[in-house]
Structure formats: C-alpha cells, structure tokens
Enzyme design. Structure first.
Site, mmCIF file in Angstrom:
data_model
loop_
_atom_site.group_PDB
_atom_site.id
_atom_site.type_symbol
_atom_site.label_atom_id
_atom_site.label_comp_id
_atom_site.label_asym_id
_atom_site.label_seq_id
_atom_site.Cartn_x
_atom_site.Cartn_y
_atom_site.Cartn_z
ATOM 1 N N HIS A 11 9.771 -44.797 113.258
ATOM 2 C CA HIS A 11 10.291 -43.652 112.508
ATOM 3 C C HIS A 11 11.115 -44.075 111.288
ATOM 4 O O HIS A 11 11.892 -45.013 111.358
ATOM 5 C CB HIS A 11 11.173 -42.828 113.459
ATOM 6 C CG HIS A 11 11.773 -41.615 112.834
ATOM 7 N ND1 HIS A 11 13.132 -41.365 112.837
ATOM 8 C CD2 HIS A 11 11.203 -40.569 112.187
ATOM 9 C CE1 HIS A 11 13.364 -40.214 112.223
ATOM 10 N NE2 HIS A 11 12.215 -39.714 111.821
ATOM 11 N N HIS A 47 14.733 -40.686 102.809
ATOM 12 C CA HIS A 47 15.022 -39.553 103.692
ATOM 13 C C HIS A 47 16.268 -38.814 103.241
ATOM 14 O O HIS A 47 16.240 -37.623 102.977
ATOM 15 C CB HIS A 47 15.186 -40.029 105.149
ATOM 16 C CG HIS A 47 15.263 -38.903 106.127
ATOM 17 N ND1 HIS A 47 16.361 -38.074 106.231
ATOM 18 C CD2 HIS A 47 14.364 -38.448 107.036
ATOM 19 C CE1 HIS A 47 16.131 -37.165 107.162
ATOM 20 N NE2 HIS A 47 14.927 -37.368 107.669
#
Length: 279
Positions: A11, A47
C-alpha cells in the site's frame, strides 16, 4: 488441488526506493497514488495528509520519474528487475478534478504510461496495470485512456490494463458505470477503509458473490488496508483474491499457515489477473 492465486498488494508505494522495500517484504503487487494538476495532468505519486496510521504520508516522486523506476523494476534483464512484481494499482486521486476533466485525465495518463512505462511499445515494463478511480462519475477517464492508446497506435496495451472503482459504492451502481464506459472485463473490485478505522466484510461478500455468479461483472476482489493477522484471515475466509497492506510480511506469514497454504498460492506473472478463478 486447485489453489486460488493471491495478490499481496503493498500500500502507498510512492517513492521509487519503496518498490524494492515492499517487494522484498513479500508483495507481488503495489499500489501507487497519482495526483493531478489543475489541467488534469498526472503530476506526482503522492498521497498527502491524512493517510494510514503509522505511515509517512509525504513521500513522492514526479509521476514520469516513478514510471521510469517502475519500468526498470518490471523489465526482465534490468538490474532493478523483480520477477515477483506482476501487478500495479494506480490509485487515481481524481477528486481534485472537475467531472468534465475525467476524459482528459485518462488521455494524459495513457500518454504518460505509453512513453515512460511501456517505452512506446518497445520492451517496456511487463506488469499488469489497474486504473483505480474513486468516483463513478469519472468513468470517462477509462474512455479517454482507451481511445488514446488506440490513436497512438497501441490498442494492444489495453490487454495489460484493468479497472477498479474504489469508492465503496453499491455493486449495482459500479456495474452501471462500467456499462457506460463500455468495459466488459478486466474488473477488480476493491473494498475497504484506512487502517485507522474498522470496516466489516459485508460488501466484500457482496463483491465475491457477484464475482462467483454466472452473470457477474467482477473478476477479482481485494480488501484494504489490512495490517493484522486476524483481519487477513477474515478476508481470506471471505474469498478475496487480493489483500492490500502496509505489512506484506504479515500477509505472507498468514498465507504460509497450513489452512491457507492449502487454498491459496502467491500469484505469478503466469496468472492472468483478469480471469475469474474457478475452483
């Protein structure tokens, strides 16, 4: 026995050095965030805050640089090559865009991948790619991507491309978005939530039911973000194909437990990620 191929999905792999890090811990797949500028150009692998608990949210590369690093990691013969890394999920952060920019985002994404990852169709990276879109209204991103590869003379590269809508929408609504986009296969279905929160498995079970029904549209189901052994077991028991995690070594350990070793194996390049597993 016929074992289900499993994808251990690292991830938030947004810096090039993290590709090695996650694959060395056991990941055969990675997920990378893609942020866009105001003109719908994919700009950074980034992110930002907030992100999963226990992770740095701020690592980044320019998208084109990341693609070059990824290409090296997935090109046989390259010094950075990992035979194990077979699937990449691009988590497309299209929330910053207007709905009417989705087509352009797809077009610009395709041009970037074609040039920097696929090397214009000349011995580029070999990984399968999933375009993960957070908003059903942005289905035209798929159209833009597909039409651009065609107009650039490489429609065959769509064989390596799959799809995901990551907004946890009702499964029927997801199916309708694919109808609008003209997508008839290569469908991964995600379900999940940040590791800071808990989420049940009811929608995962809906997705698995669709996948295993004779008229379903889903080929593979993955659950995110799974960092604990107990949650991993629950997801595997529910029949998922992929588990997205911050700790690939944890998932690897669980898959090595005798109960799961009997039913699952780590997917390799020879496992077609667009094919529904039949027991």
């Amino acid at each position: 026995a016929n074992k289900r191929p499993a994808w251990i999905m690292g991830h938030m792999v947004n810096a090039i050095y993290q590709i090695d890090e996650f694959v060395n811990l056991g990941a055969n797949s990675i997920e990378t965030d893609v942020s866009f500028d105001k003109d719908a150009n994919p700009e950074y692998t980034y992110h930002g805050v907030p992100c999963d608990c226990g992770r740095s949210c701020l690592k980044w590369e320019y998208f084109s640089d990341f693609l070059k690093g990824l290409r090296k990691a997935t090109t046989p013969g390259d010094s950075k090559y990992h035979a194990k890394l077979v699937l990449v999920v691009f988590d497309l952060k299209t929330g910053s865009l207007y709905d009417n920019q989705a087509y352009d985002a797809g077009k610009k994404l395709a041009k970037n991948l074609l040039k920097h990852y696929w090397n214009n169709g000349n011995n580029g990276g070999r990984a399968y790619i999933v375009l993960s879109i957070p908003d059903l209204n942005h289905y035209k991103l798929i159209t833009g991507f597909k039409e651009t590869l065609k107009s650039e003379g490489h429609p065959e590269l769509m064989d390596k491309v799959g799809h995901d809508f990551s907004g946890n929408d009702a499964i029927g609504d997801v199916g309708n978005a694919y109808k609008k986009a003209g997508v008839t296969g290569h469908v991964w279905q995600s379900d999940g939530i940040t590791n800071c929160l808990l989420r049940g498995l009811s929608r995962v079970k809906d997705a698995v039911k669709n996948r295993d029904s004779s008229n379903g549209f889903i080929n593979k189901v993955y659950y995110w973000t799974v960092d604990k052994r107990a949650t991993t077991r629950e997801a595997l028991d529910a029949g998922v194909d992929g588990v997205m995690t911050n700790y690939p070594d944890v998932i690897t350990d669980v898959l090595n437990e005798s109960a799961y070793k009997a039913k699952f194996r780590i997917a390799t390049y020879d496992d077609n990620p667009w094919e529904t597993f039949k027991n």
